[in-house]
Scaffold this motif. Structure first.
Motif, short mmCIF file in Angstrom:
data_model
loop_
_atom_site.label_atom_id
_atom_site.label_comp_id
_atom_site.label_asym_id
_atom_site.label_seq_id
_atom_site.Cartn_x
_atom_site.Cartn_y
_atom_site.Cartn_z
N LEU A 226 64.00 41.58 29.55
CA LEU A 226 63.86 42.98 29.14
C LEU A 226 63.55 43.08 27.65
N ARG A 227 64.17 42.21 26.85
CA ARG A 227 63.88 42.23 25.42
C ARG A 227 62.42 41.90 25.15
N ALA A 228 61.85 40.97 25.92
CA ALA A 228 60.45 40.61 25.75
C ALA A 228 59.53 41.74 26.21
N ALA A 229 59.93 42.44 27.28
CA ALA A 229 59.10 43.53 27.80
C ALA A 229 59.19 44.78 26.93
N TYR A 230 60.33 44.97 26.26
CA TYR A 230 60.55 46.16 25.43
C TYR A 230 61.06 45.72 24.06
N PRO A 231 60.19 45.13 23.25
CA PRO A 231 60.64 44.66 21.92
C PRO A 231 60.95 45.84 21.01
N PRO A 232 61.96 45.71 20.18
CA PRO A 232 62.31 46.81 19.26
C PRO A 232 61.29 46.92 18.13
N SER A 233 61.20 48.12 17.57
CA SER A 233 60.36 48.34 16.40
C SER A 233 61.08 47.84 15.15
N ALA A 234 60.42 47.99 14.00
CA ALA A 234 60.97 47.44 12.76
C ALA A 234 62.34 48.01 12.41
N ASP A 235 62.59 49.25 12.78
CA ASP A 235 63.88 49.88 12.45
C ASP A 235 64.95 49.65 13.51
N GLY A 236 64.64 48.82 14.52
CA GLY A 236 65.61 48.53 15.57
C GLY A 236 65.55 49.45 16.77
N THR A 237 64.64 50.41 16.76
CA THR A 237 64.50 51.34 17.89
C THR A 237 63.73 50.69 19.04
N THR A 238 64.21 50.88 20.24
CA THR A 238 63.46 50.51 21.44
C THR A 238 63.01 51.80 22.11
#
Length: 253
Positions: A226-238
């Motif tokens: 799931l982390r690979a499919a939905y990587p967070p943005s620079a500020d940590g937001t998914t």
């Protein structure tokens, strides 16, 4: 197998999950309904908004989960435990709202026109179901669960919007029908936020089917996918796409 629910975990995302409910109810034009039914009321947090909008109406809250019914009653909502499939409208039922419930009911395509036919003239039936069945979050979950012999029901049982429009537009009903879909971008944060989000709904049947140890192994394998499919943005937001399908049918008077 009956799915067990965790009301506290579900309410971790109370505001985000309430957005589709509010958008659905906003399309209901009933002014003075006699009886309003929350079919699949969950912990009752949104049922209170129905009572606030229609203070003179009788409010019925129904859910099949003992845990959710207990939570709703603790919140002051006199909920009744009953399977959705067994519910039939009372003669004075003028509004029915069913929010994120029908995906768990394989026969709901048959039930919708049956319920509409049993409602009184001028009544409104409004529903909302998830449409994320093809999303990576759900495809990954189904594939990994299948490796463990677990079938994930729910969103794969949801129809296309056009099919719901056809179901509610039967000539004998003569209903005014409004069907639409919306994809919300939910802002998730924290450690493994998508896994946490799924844990309150989609993963509940998997948790029930596996032992505690096997479920821990399952989530440990699912989390990095799931982390690979939905990587967070620079500020940590998914940013999690949250597609929903809505339908409102209003019977003629």
């Amino acid at each position: 197998m009956t799915t067990t629910w965790d009301p506290a975990l579900y309410l971790d995302f109370d505001d985000l999950r309430a957005r589709p409910f509010r958008d659905l109810v906003a399309r209901i034009r009933a002014e003075d309904p006699r009886r309003v039914v929350d079919l699949g009321c969950g912990p009752g947090n949104m049922t209170a908004t129905l009572a606030a909008r229609w203070p003179e109406a009788i409010i019925d809250a129904i859910d099949s989960s003992a845990e959710m019914v207990a939570a709703a009653r603790a919140n002051g909502v006199p909920a009744e435990r009953r399977a959705v499939e067994d519910w039939t409208p009372a003669p004075d039922t003028d509004v029915v709202v069913t929010n994120a419930v029908l995906q768990w009911v394989p026969t709901h395509r048959e039930l919708i026109p049956r319920w509409l036919a049993a409602l009184p003239p001028g009544a409104t039936f409004a529903f909302q179901v998830p449409g994320n069945g093809a999303a990576p979050s759900h495809a990954l979950t189904r594939a990994l669960a299948a490796q463990r012999g677990v079938t994930v029901r729910g969103e794969p049982d949801v129809a296309a919007p056009a099919e719901y429009a056809e179901l509610m537009s039967a000539p004998d009903l003569a209903a005014e029908v409004d069907v639409w879909e919306t994809t919300y971008l939910q802002r998730l944060t924290g450690e493994d936020p998508v896994l946490h989000w799924l844990g309150s709904t989609t993963l509940r049947p998997v948790r029930d089917a596996l032992s505690a140890e096997d479920y821990a192994d399952f989530t440990a394998e699912l989390a990095p996918q799931l982390r690979a499919a939905y990587p967070p943005s620079a500020d940590g937001t998914t940013w999690f796409p949250f597609r929903r399908i809505f339908g409102v049918a209003r019977l003629p008077r």
